[in-house]
Design a protein around this motif. Structure first.
Motif, PDB file in Angstrom:
ATOM      1  N   SER A  65      32.149  47.622  50.078  1.00 20.17           N
ATOM      2  CA  SER A  65      32.568  46.571  51.018  1.00 20.17           C
ATOM      3  C   SER A  65      32.663  45.217  50.331  1.00 20.17           C
ATOM      4  O   SER A  65      33.637  44.476  50.517  1.00 20.17           O
ATOM      5  CB  SER A  65      31.581  46.474  52.181  1.00 20.17           C
ATOM      6  N   VAL A  66      31.658  44.887  49.540  1.00 18.16           N
ATOM      7  CA  VAL A  66      31.665  43.605  48.835  1.00 18.16           C
ATOM      8  C   VAL A  66      32.840  43.540  47.869  1.00 18.16           C
ATOM      9  O   VAL A  66      33.541  42.524  47.787  1.00 18.16           O
ATOM     10  CB  VAL A  66      30.324  43.384  48.101  1.00 18.16           C
ATOM     11  N   GLY A  67      33.071  44.615  47.143  1.00 18.68           N
ATOM     12  CA  GLY A  67      34.203  44.651  46.217  1.00 18.68           C
ATOM     13  C   GLY A  67      35.531  44.480  46.933  1.00 18.68           C
ATOM     14  O   GLY A  67      36.413  43.753  46.462  1.00 18.68           O
ATOM     15  N   SER A  68      35.679  45.140  48.065  1.00 16.76           N
ATOM     16  CA  SER A  68      36.919  45.015  48.840  1.00 16.76           C
ATOM     17  C   SER A  68      37.124  43.589  49.335  1.00 16.76           C
ATOM     18  O   SER A  68      38.245  43.060  49.308  1.00 16.76           O
ATOM     19  CB  SER A  68      36.900  45.975  50.026  1.00 16.76           C
ATOM     20  N   TYR A  73      39.841  38.401  49.036  1.00 13.64           N
ATOM     21  CA  TYR A  73      39.826  36.948  48.877  1.00 13.64           C
ATOM     22  C   TYR A  73      40.709  36.505  47.717  1.00 13.64           C
ATOM     23  O   TYR A  73      41.481  35.556  47.832  1.00 13.64           O
ATOM     24  CB  TYR A  73      38.394  36.454  48.628  1.00 13.64           C
ATOM     25  N   ILE A  74      40.597  37.187  46.578  1.00  6.38           N
ATOM     26  CA  ILE A  74      41.379  36.801  45.405  1.00  6.38           C
ATOM     27  C   ILE A  74      42.872  36.929  45.685  1.00  6.38           C
ATOM     28  O   ILE A  74      43.656  36.030  45.386  1.00  6.38           O
ATOM     29  CB  ILE A  74      40.963  37.647  44.183  1.00  6.38           C
ATOM     30  N   VAL A  75      43.269  38.051  46.280  1.00  8.38           N
ATOM     31  CA  VAL A  75      44.688  38.260  46.582  1.00  8.38           C
ATOM     32  C   VAL A  75      45.194  37.234  47.589  1.00  8.38           C
ATOM     33  O   VAL A  75      46.257  36.628  47.402  1.00  8.38           O
ATOM     34  CB  VAL A  75      44.936  39.699  47.089  1.00  8.38           C
ATOM     35  N   LEU A  76      44.430  37.012  48.645  1.00  2.00           N
ATOM     36  CA  LEU A  76      44.855  36.051  49.668  1.00  2.00           C
ATOM     37  C   LEU A  76      44.939  34.635  49.119  1.00  2.00           C
ATOM     38  O   LEU A  76      45.939  33.940  49.310  1.00  2.00           O
ATOM     39  CB  LEU A  76      43.906  36.091  50.861  1.00  2.00           C
ATOM     40  N   LEU A  80      48.147  32.183  48.785  1.00  3.50           N
ATOM     41  CA  LEU A  80      48.212  31.187  49.855  1.00  3.50           C
ATOM     42  C   LEU A  80      47.922  29.769  49.380  1.00  3.50           C
ATOM     43  O   LEU A  80      47.661  28.902  50.203  1.00  3.50           O
ATOM     44  CB  LEU A  80      47.222  31.559  50.969  1.00  3.50           C
ATOM     45  N   VAL A  81      47.994  29.522  48.093  1.00  5.63           N
ATOM     46  CA  VAL A  81      47.704  28.180  47.588  1.00  5.63           C
ATOM     47  C   VAL A  81      48.687  27.161  48.168  1.00  5.63           C
ATOM     48  O   VAL A  81      48.283  26.119  48.691  1.00  5.63           O
ATOM     49  CB  VAL A  81      47.743  28.162  46.041  1.00  5.63           C
ATOM     50  N   VAL A  82      49.958  27.446  48.104  1.00  2.00           N
ATOM     51  CA  VAL A  82      50.975  26.497  48.580  1.00  2.00           C
ATOM     52  C   VAL A  82      50.932  26.346  50.106  1.00  2.00           C
ATOM     53  O   VAL A  82      50.924  25.211  50.608  1.00  2.00           O
ATOM     54  CB  VAL A  82      52.376  26.902  48.086  1.00  2.00           C
TER      55      VAL A  82
END
Length: 125
Positions: A65-68, A73-76, A80-82
């Motif tokens: 779960s933590v890994g997922s 978070y990393i992918v999002l 989503l920076v811009v």
């Protein structure tokens, strides 16, 4: 003569009453809070343990779960920076009322070494 003046005044008063309307105050709608871009993890309670499963299985499920969540978070956040930077910038500008009944926040934002033109549009119900 007096009835003609009274009739004219009555027609004038009636026309002013009929052609006068209330003007709605044009106040821009509030933007949703910034925490709408943050994943809510408060619902995960680490104090509840399942007593029917072994500790190893529970620990492995926890690691999965933590890994997922970390990968999510990393992918999002990488993608989503811009959009997040442009939404944060929207709070620094005032919305402009449009003729179609919508509100537009239009501005430039600097993100990822580039300047982006953002246009945020809101419609009132």
């Amino acid at each position: 003569m007096r009835t003609k003046i009274q009739t004219a005044v009555l027609i004038l008063a009636a026309s002013l009453l009929l052609f006068t309307s209330c003007k709605k105050d044009q106040v821009a709608p509030a933007l949703p809070p910034l925490n709408t871009f943050v994943l809510q993890t408060a619902d995960f309670d680490s104090t509840k343990a399942n007593s029917t499963k072994s500790a190893a299985v529970t620990y492995n499920n926890f690691l999965h779960s933590v890994g997922s969540i970390i990968v999510g978070y990393i992918v999002l956040y990488a993608n989503l920076v811009v959009p997040v930077a442009s939404y944060v910038e929207a709070f620094k500008h005032e919305g402009v009322y449009q003729s179609d009944g919508s509100w537009v926040w239009s501005y430039n934002v600097w993100a990822e070494n580039a300047i982006y033109t953002a246009k945020l549009r809101a419609y009132e119900n």
